[in-house]
Scaffold this motif. Structure first.
Motif, PDB file in Angstrom:
ATOM      1  N   SER A  11       0.901  -1.219  -0.022  1.00 15.57           N
ATOM      2  CA  SER A  11       0.053   0.006  -0.012  1.00 15.57           C
ATOM      3  C   SER A  11       0.948   1.200   0.015  1.00 15.57           C
ATOM      4  N   LEU A  12       0.674   2.285  -0.850  1.00 16.09           N
ATOM      5  CA  LEU A  12       1.008   3.516  -0.819  1.00 16.09           C
ATOM      6  C   LEU A  12       0.308   4.433  -0.051  1.00 16.09           C
ATOM      7  N   ASP A  13      -0.551   4.100   0.807  1.00 15.48           N
ATOM      8  CA  ASP A  13      -1.535   4.890   1.711  1.00 15.48           C
ATOM      9  C   ASP A  13      -0.865   5.539   2.717  1.00 15.48           C
ATOM     10  N   PRO A  14      -0.352   6.800   2.944  1.00 14.09           N
ATOM     11  CA  PRO A  14       0.452   7.040   4.098  1.00 14.09           C
ATOM     12  C   PRO A  14      -0.517   6.798   5.553  1.00 14.09           C
ATOM     13  N   ALA A  15      -1.759   6.921   5.359  1.00 15.83           N
ATOM     14  CA  ALA A  15      -2.603   6.571   6.683  1.00 15.83           C
ATOM     15  C   ALA A  15      -2.320   5.182   7.423  1.00 15.83           C
ATOM     16  N   GLU A  16      -2.017   4.445   6.481  1.00 18.83           N
ATOM     17  CA  GLU A  16      -1.794   3.117   6.986  1.00 18.83           C
ATOM     18  C   GLU A  16      -0.550   2.736   7.896  1.00 18.83           C
ATOM     19  N   GLN A  59       1.885  -4.079  10.004  1.00 14.46           N
ATOM     20  CA  GLN A  59       2.941  -3.699   8.921  1.00 14.46           C
ATOM     21  C   GLN A  59       4.242  -4.761   9.145  1.00 14.46           C
TER      22      GLN A  59
END
Length: 154
Positions: A11-16, A59
């Motif tokens: 995932s490239l979503d910084p919120a994750e 993660q």
């Protein structure tokens, strides 16, 4: 390039991003021992980041590209937790960053590695052929506690 196992995702979503995991690894690895958590978080906020996530959503990997978002990128802090290595996660994270349209159009990408030359070579990276124009300031042990200066001992 082989696919990663179906129970993992990139995932490239910084919120994750899970900074307990990221800081936990970076603070004990060879390139940033003792790095403060606030430095890790600030660096990530100013970079393009990608994470690898395991079957339970935790993660298990991280990479970031330090960049001006137009012409240059420096790949840094690539890691996969020990128990999740060998599944293609590092390559998948680097590929996810390199496939971003803004990164694909960059004039130069660089990285430094002590032990992963083979991985990066498979992704199109090559050793610098002429290091003559490259310069650096390297501050070893920046995050390590050192001796207290005499004026602060009082």
């Amino acid at each position: 390039m082989a696919a990663i196992p179906a129970t993992y995702r990139i995932s490239l979503d910084p919120a994750e991003l899970q900074f307990d995991v990221i800081h936990g690894f970076l603070s004990r690895c060879y390139w940033s021992p003792g790095i403060p958590r606030e430095v890790v978080e600030k660096a990530a906020r100013h970079s393009l980041c990608v994470g690898a996530y395991g079957p339970e959503g935790a993660q298990v990997g991280f990479a970031r590209l330090i960049t001006d978002h137009t012409t240059f990128g420096y790949l840094a802090d690539v890691f996969v937790l020990e128990e999740h290595r060998g599944l293609g996660l590092s390559a998948a994270m680097v590929r996810a960053l390199m496939d971003l349209p803004e990164v694909a159009g960059m004039r130069r990408l660089m990285l430094a590695t002590r032990d992963a030359h083979g991985l990066y070579a498979k992704l199109g990276w090559a050793q610098v052929t002429d290091p003559t124009p490259l310069m650096q300031i390297r501050r070893e042990g920046l995050y390590q506690p050192g001796p207290t200066p005499p004026e602060e001992r009082r």
